[in-house]
Design a protein around this motif. Structure first.
Motif, mmCIF file in Angstrom:
data_model
loop_
_atom_site.group_PDB
_atom_site.id
_atom_site.type_symbol
_atom_site.label_atom_id
_atom_site.label_comp_id
_atom_site.label_asym_id
_atom_site.label_seq_id
_atom_site.Cartn_x
_atom_site.Cartn_y
_atom_site.Cartn_z
ATOM 1 N N UNK A 92 0.869 -1.174 0.000
ATOM 2 C CA UNK A 92 0.000 0.000 0.000
ATOM 3 C C UNK A 92 0.904 1.222 0.000
ATOM 4 N N UNK A 93 0.676 2.116 -0.933
ATOM 5 C CA UNK A 93 1.501 3.313 -1.087
ATOM 6 C C UNK A 93 0.755 4.522 -0.543
ATOM 7 N N UNK A 94 1.464 5.301 0.266
ATOM 8 C CA UNK A 94 0.885 6.472 0.913
ATOM 9 C C UNK A 94 1.634 7.728 0.475
ATOM 10 N N UNK A 95 0.874 8.772 0.218
ATOM 11 C CA UNK A 95 1.430 10.087 -0.069
ATOM 12 C C UNK A 95 1.538 10.869 1.234
ATOM 13 N N UNK A 96 2.584 11.657 1.346
ATOM 14 C CA UNK A 96 2.840 12.440 2.557
ATOM 15 C C UNK A 96 3.321 13.825 2.154
ATOM 16 N N UNK A 97 2.909 14.829 2.922
ATOM 17 C CA UNK A 97 3.363 16.191 2.622
ATOM 18 C C UNK A 97 3.387 17.031 3.881
ATOM 19 N N UNK A 98 4.355 17.901 3.964
ATOM 20 C CA UNK A 98 4.414 18.886 5.036
ATOM 21 C C UNK A 98 3.729 20.149 4.548
ATOM 22 N N UNK A 99 2.600 20.471 5.135
ATOM 23 C CA UNK A 99 1.760 21.555 4.617
ATOM 24 C C UNK A 99 1.588 22.646 5.661
ATOM 25 N N UNK A 100 1.775 23.882 5.223
ATOM 26 C CA UNK A 100 1.400 25.027 6.042
ATOM 27 C C UNK A 100 0.018 25.482 5.591
ATOM 28 N N UNK A 101 -0.953 25.317 6.482
ATOM 29 C CA UNK A 101 -2.334 25.664 6.177
ATOM 30 C C UNK A 101 -2.721 26.950 6.901
ATOM 31 N N UNK A 102 -3.780 27.578 6.426
ATOM 32 C CA UNK A 102 -4.236 28.818 7.051
ATOM 33 C C UNK A 102 -5.713 28.715 7.385
ATOM 34 N N UNK A 103 -6.092 29.498 8.389
ATOM 35 C CA UNK A 103 -7.504 29.613 8.766
ATOM 36 C C UNK A 103 -7.798 31.074 9.031
ATOM 37 N N UNK A 104 -8.921 31.503 8.541
ATOM 38 C CA UNK A 104 -9.389 32.864 8.782
ATOM 39 C C UNK A 104 -10.368 32.821 9.940
ATOM 40 N N UNK A 105 -9.943 33.322 11.084
ATOM 41 C CA UNK A 105 -10.800 33.321 12.273
ATOM 42 C C UNK A 105 -11.092 34.763 12.633
ATOM 43 N N UNK A 106 -12.299 35.177 12.357
ATOM 44 C CA UNK A 106 -12.700 36.546 12.687
ATOM 45 C C UNK A 106 -11.868 37.603 11.995
ATOM 46 N N UNK A 107 -11.436 37.300 10.773
ATOM 47 C CA UNK A 107 -10.660 38.262 10.028
ATOM 48 C C UNK A 107 -9.172 38.209 10.303
ATOM 49 N N UNK A 108 -8.754 37.324 11.185
ATOM 50 C CA UNK A 108 -7.329 37.149 11.497
ATOM 51 C C UNK A 108 -6.879 35.795 10.951
ATOM 52 N N UNK A 109 -5.807 35.802 10.189
ATOM 53 C CA UNK A 109 -5.299 34.555 9.635
ATOM 54 C C UNK A 109 -4.391 33.852 10.639
ATOM 55 N N UNK A 110 -4.629 32.562 10.769
ATOM 56 C CA UNK A 110 -3.804 31.719 11.615
ATOM 57 C C UNK A 110 -3.154 30.660 10.740
ATOM 58 N N UNK A 111 -1.892 30.348 11.044
ATOM 59 C CA UNK A 111 -1.143 29.402 10.227
ATOM 60 C C UNK A 111 -0.678 28.235 11.076
ATOM 61 N N UNK A 112 -0.674 27.073 10.466
ATOM 62 C CA UNK A 112 -0.216 25.874 11.166
ATOM 63 C C UNK A 112 0.458 24.942 10.170
ATOM 64 N N UNK A 113 1.617 24.422 10.545
ATOM 65 C CA UNK A 113 2.327 23.472 9.691
ATOM 66 C C UNK A 113 2.234 22.080 10.284
ATOM 67 N N UNK A 114 1.740 21.164 9.483
ATOM 68 C CA UNK A 114 1.573 19.782 9.943
ATOM 69 C C UNK A 114 1.924 18.811 8.824
ATOM 70 N N UNK A 115 2.129 17.562 9.230
ATOM 71 C CA UNK A 115 2.346 16.496 8.254
ATOM 72 C C UNK A 115 0.993 15.877 7.924
ATOM 73 N N UNK A 116 0.714 15.716 6.652
ATOM 74 C CA UNK A 116 -0.542 15.131 6.220
ATOM 75 C C UNK A 116 -0.265 13.868 5.415
ATOM 76 N N UNK A 117 -1.208 12.940 5.521
ATOM 77 C CA UNK A 117 -1.100 11.662 4.825
ATOM 78 C C UNK A 117 -2.343 11.412 3.990
ATOM 79 N N UNK A 118 -2.144 10.757 2.855
ATOM 80 C CA UNK A 118 -3.275 10.247 2.109
ATOM 81 C C UNK A 118 -3.745 8.937 2.710
#
Length: 127
Positions: A92-118
């Motif tokens: 079984x082959x899995x894709x992996x990526x280190x992603x910096x994602x953003x969220x707009x909370x009340x007009x303020x952007x928040x950023x978080x970097x995490x490892x994601x898997x398929x």
């Protein structure tokens, strides 16, 4: 928020080729390293190939010269091109990526970097 979706895989012939694709989607600011791992029952997940955001690649010894890992930064995709397949590539082959994602909370952007898997895609090499 961020998803990695693999496609491709299935049944391949010894000596043949298969192509896996992985697309990242969601609230993505940037993607660092991307990679492909594989796992067989009873064994630990192992790195197959990885590529950094600047294109530097690394490959497991077992796949050097047979697999390549191109990526498209504009499309947030990574491919695993598998040539000269061997039965021992079955996993079984899995894709992996280190992603910096953003969220707009009340007009303020928040950023978080995490490892994601398929979720993984089965590759079987058999005649």
């Amino acid at each position: 928020q961020v998803q990695l979706v693999e496609s491709g895989g299935g049944l391949g012939q010894p000596g043949g080729s298969l192509r896996l694709s992985c697309a990242a989607s969601g609230s993505i600011l940037s993607i660092g390293d991307m990679g492909w791992y594989r796992q067989v029952p009873g064994k630990q997940r192992e790195l197959v190939a990885a590529i950094s955001s600047d294109g530097t690649t690394q490959y497991a010894d077992a796949v050097k010269g047979r697999f390549t890992i191109p990526r498209d930064n504009a499309k947030n995709t990574v491919v695993l091109q598998m040539n000269s397949l061997k039965p021992e590539d079955t996993a079984v082959y899995y894709c992996d990526a280190g992603v910096t994602a953003y969220r707009d909370i009340g007009g303020v952007f928040h950023f978080n970097t995490s490892q994601y898997w398929g979720r993984g895609t089965q590759v079987t090499v058999s005649s």
